[in-house]
Motif scaffolding. Structure first.
Motif, mmCIF file in Angstrom:
data_model
loop_
_atom_site.group_PDB
_atom_site.id
_atom_site.type_symbol
_atom_site.label_atom_id
_atom_site.label_comp_id
_atom_site.label_asym_id
_atom_site.label_seq_id
_atom_site.Cartn_x
_atom_site.Cartn_y
_atom_site.Cartn_z
ATOM 1 N N ILE A 119 0.851 -1.202 0.000
ATOM 2 C CA ILE A 119 0.000 0.000 0.000
ATOM 3 C C ILE A 119 0.874 1.235 0.000
ATOM 4 N N TYR A 120 2.060 1.103 0.649
ATOM 5 C CA TYR A 120 2.857 2.310 0.910
ATOM 6 C C TYR A 120 4.308 1.916 1.125
ATOM 7 N N GLU A 121 5.221 2.733 0.613
ATOM 8 C CA GLU A 121 6.628 2.572 1.007
ATOM 9 C C GLU A 121 7.117 3.881 1.592
ATOM 10 N N GLY A 122 7.509 3.837 2.849
ATOM 11 C CA GLY A 122 8.020 5.025 3.524
ATOM 12 C C GLY A 122 9.527 4.988 3.570
ATOM 13 N N LYS A 123 10.093 5.822 4.404
ATOM 14 C CA LYS A 123 11.550 5.923 4.494
ATOM 15 C C LYS A 123 12.154 4.717 5.217
ATOM 16 N N ALA A 124 11.432 4.171 6.171
ATOM 17 C CA ALA A 124 11.983 3.074 6.977
ATOM 18 C C ALA A 124 11.177 1.783 6.912
ATOM 19 N N LYS A 125 9.940 1.875 6.419
ATOM 20 C CA LYS A 125 9.083 0.693 6.417
ATOM 21 C C LYS A 125 8.213 0.645 5.162
ATOM 22 N N LYS A 126 7.778 -0.594 4.849
ATOM 23 C CA LYS A 126 6.768 -0.775 3.806
ATOM 24 C C LYS A 126 5.510 -1.290 4.490
ATOM 25 N N ALA B 23 0.549 3.609 17.312
ATOM 26 C CA ALA B 23 0.913 2.927 16.064
ATOM 27 C C ALA B 23 2.384 3.195 15.741
ATOM 28 N N ASP B 24 2.752 2.943 14.513
ATOM 29 C CA ASP B 24 4.103 3.135 13.992
ATOM 30 C C ASP B 24 5.127 2.324 14.783
ATOM 31 N N GLU B 25 6.205 2.931 15.268
ATOM 32 C CA GLU B 25 7.270 2.144 15.910
ATOM 33 C C GLU B 25 7.877 2.886 17.083
ATOM 34 N N LEU C 191 2.436 -8.166 11.870
ATOM 35 C CA LEU C 191 1.024 -7.948 11.599
ATOM 36 C C LEU C 191 0.511 -6.918 12.607
ATOM 37 N N VAL C 192 -0.103 -5.861 12.103
ATOM 38 C CA VAL C 192 -0.634 -4.818 12.993
ATOM 39 C C VAL C 192 -2.056 -4.467 12.574
ATOM 40 N N LYS C 193 -2.785 -3.865 13.518
ATOM 41 C CA LYS C 193 -4.122 -3.373 13.188
ATOM 42 C C LYS C 193 -3.967 -2.171 12.272
ATOM 43 N N LYS C 194 -4.744 -2.162 11.218
ATOM 44 C CA LYS C 194 -4.700 -1.025 10.295
ATOM 45 C C LYS C 194 -5.337 0.191 10.963
ATOM 46 N N VAL C 195 -4.651 1.299 10.912
ATOM 47 C CA VAL C 195 -5.227 2.529 11.464
ATOM 48 C C VAL C 195 -5.189 3.625 10.413
ATOM 49 N N SER C 196 -5.971 4.646 10.658
ATOM 50 C CA SER C 196 -5.801 5.880 9.901
ATOM 51 C C SER C 196 -4.957 6.767 10.823
ATOM 52 N N ILE C 197 -3.753 7.065 10.359
ATOM 53 C CA ILE C 197 -2.785 7.763 11.210
ATOM 54 C C ILE C 197 -3.247 9.195 11.498
ATOM 55 N N VAL C 198 -3.216 9.591 12.761
ATOM 56 C CA VAL C 198 -3.450 10.987 13.133
ATOM 57 C C VAL C 198 -2.168 11.736 12.729
ATOM 58 N N THR D 13 -2.308 -0.582 21.607
ATOM 59 C CA THR D 13 -1.393 -0.391 20.477
ATOM 60 C C THR D 13 -1.914 -1.135 19.251
ATOM 61 N N HIS D 14 -1.228 -0.914 18.119
ATOM 62 C CA HIS D 14 -1.628 -1.593 16.872
ATOM 63 C C HIS D 14 -1.057 -3.012 16.782
ATOM 64 N N TYR D 15 -0.181 -3.401 17.718
ATOM 65 C CA TYR D 15 0.535 -4.679 17.613
ATOM 66 C C TYR D 15 -0.416 -5.885 17.632
ATOM 67 N N LEU E 142 6.132 9.624 19.058
ATOM 68 C CA LEU E 142 5.077 8.622 18.911
ATOM 69 C C LEU E 142 4.109 9.037 17.806
ATOM 70 N N GLU E 143 3.468 8.033 17.211
ATOM 71 C CA GLU E 143 2.361 8.292 16.285
ATOM 72 C C GLU E 143 1.166 7.478 16.757
ATOM 73 N N PHE E 144 0.000 8.090 16.666
ATOM 74 C CA PHE E 144 -1.239 7.408 17.039
ATOM 75 C C PHE E 144 -2.132 7.289 15.812
HETATM 76 P P1 ADP Z 1 7.545 7.674 6.713
HETATM 77 O O1 ADP Z 1 6.151 7.650 6.155
HETATM 78 O O2 ADP Z 1 7.699 8.831 7.673
HETATM 79 O O3 ADP Z 1 8.614 7.607 5.705
HETATM 80 P P2 ADP Z 1 7.859 4.847 7.543
HETATM 81 O O4 ADP Z 1 8.874 4.471 6.535
HETATM 82 O O5 ADP Z 1 8.050 4.360 8.930
HETATM 83 O O6 ADP Z 1 7.657 6.413 7.713
HETATM 84 O O7 ADP Z 1 6.482 4.334 6.959
HETATM 85 C C1 ADP Z 1 5.524 3.684 7.684
HETATM 86 C C2 ADP Z 1 4.194 4.394 7.477
HETATM 87 O O8 ADP Z 1 3.162 3.586 7.988
HETATM 88 C C3 ADP Z 1 4.127 5.723 8.194
HETATM 89 O O9 ADP Z 1 3.534 6.691 7.349
HETATM 90 C C4 ADP Z 1 3.242 5.432 9.394
HETATM 91 O O10 ADP Z 1 2.534 6.559 9.809
HETATM 92 C C5 ADP Z 1 2.328 4.356 8.835
HETATM 93 N N1 ADP Z 1 1.794 3.424 9.844
HETATM 94 C C6 ADP Z 1 2.357 3.027 11.006
HETATM 95 N N2 ADP Z 1 1.584 2.144 11.668
HETATM 96 C C7 ADP Z 1 0.469 1.976 10.901
HETATM 97 C C8 ADP Z 1 -0.723 1.196 11.041
HETATM 98 N N3 ADP Z 1 -0.923 0.427 12.109
HETATM 99 N N4 ADP Z 1 -1.668 1.285 10.051
HETATM 100 C C9 ADP Z 1 -1.457 2.074 8.974
HETATM 101 N N5 ADP Z 1 -0.362 2.834 8.780
HETATM 102 C C10 ADP Z 1 0.598 2.795 9.728
#
Ligand code: ADP
Ligand code: UDP
Length: 236
Positions: free
Chosen positions: A7-14, A191-193, A80-87, A68-70, A178-180
């Motif tokens: 769904i998404y590729e961020g800087k540190a996680k997919k 959420a997040d890490e 595996l985490v609960k899907k959230v809409s990030i604040v 938490t989302h864990y 932190l991110e919620f």
């Molecule tokens: P960034 O988006 O800042 O580059 P990351 O590489 O860590 O950060 O990407 C992970 C993305 O997933 C972040 O945008 C984060 O807010 C989002 N995220 C974290 N936990 C969840 C979750 N439980 N459900 C949906 N999105 C999440």
């Protein structure tokens, strides 16, 4: 649990879809960035450490009443985490002056605060994550008043739990981000890490930095620092 499309590729996680609408899989990478993506690099093994550390700490927080989302660790790098809409707020708690606090307010690093501080950044890469207060967050409709209250209460609770926990490992918890997020029914969860990418950890005795500042500031020994925190967490 089936891992479906990314769904998404961020800087540190997919982040990947699963066959359950309410769950996603996060995959931790070794990619490291700093200064809003200006500095790029690799920290070998970081993804494995951050995945495990974040999961351990989230489970600890759940035990102390912070939702938490864990859900479940699937592999070295996948959870595996609960899907959230990030604040879209980065919630930063500080116990000791460091980083942007020291820079912005013209003080040295290492001043121990009598009370922790809290601040919010608007999570928006294009704007460079600007610092905002809770009235701005309300005006921008990033969260409701009630959500902000809940987030603040959880953030301070996280600080109390983690500070005590790390103290026993001879680590000072200096500050962290932190991110919620909101579950489908609106419930706020952490959420997040939580990892050396998102926290400052100093050895309590030597004050040596055991976190991403080693990468940001080219201090060397980046991998060793991440491994050292993990080793202490594993009780080795
Ligand atoms: P960034 O988006 O800042 O580059 P990351 O590489 O860590 O950060 O990407 C992970 C993305 O997933 C972040 O945008 C984060 O807010 C989002 N995220 C974290 N936990 C969840 C979750 N439980 N459900 C949906 N999105 C999440
Ligand atoms: N932090 C983070 N992501 C960010 C900004 C900050 O995880 O986008 C963490 C950082 O690792 C530190 C705390 O939040 O533990 C406070 O960071 P600070 O505001 O001092 O910013 P920095 O020095 O990273 O610019």
């Amino acid at each position: 649990m089936k891992k479906l499309e990314q769904i998404y590729e961020g800087k540190a996680k997919k982040v990947f879809k699963t066959d359950d609408e309410a769950l996603v899989i996060v995959e931790y990478k070794d990619d490291a960035t700093a200064f809003n993506g200006l500095k790029k690099g690799t920290i070998v093994g970081k993804g494995i450490i951050n995945n495990k550390m974040s999961n351990m700490l989230m489970q600890l927080l759940e035990k102390h009443g912070v939702p938490t989302h864990y859900v479940e660790q699937l592999s070295d790098r996948e959870t595996l985490v609960k899907k959230v809409s990030i604040v879209p707020l980065e919630v930063i708690i500080r116990n000791v002056s460091a980083g942007s606090f020291a820079k912005n307010y013209g003080v040295e690093e290492g001043i121990v605060f009598e009370e922790p501080t809290i601040e919010f950044s608007y999570k928006n890469d294009a704007l460079g994550d600007p610092l905002i207060n809770q009235y701005h967050a309300l005006a921008l409709k990033l969260a409701t008043k009630e959500e902000i209250e809940t987030i603040k209460n959880y953030a301070f609770k996280v600080n109390e739990v983690l500070k005590d926990y790390f103290r026993k490992l001879n680590i000072d918890l200096i500050d962290f981000k932190l991110e919620f997020g909101r579950l489908a029914d609106g419930t706020i969860v952490l959420a997040d890490e939580i990892s050396p990418d998102t926290c400052r950890y100093w050895d309590s005795t030597t004050k040596e930095k055991l976190d991403k500042d080693r990468f940001r500031r080219d201090l060397g020994g980046v991998e060793d620092a991440y491994n050292e925190v993990m080793r202490r967490l594993m009780g080795e």
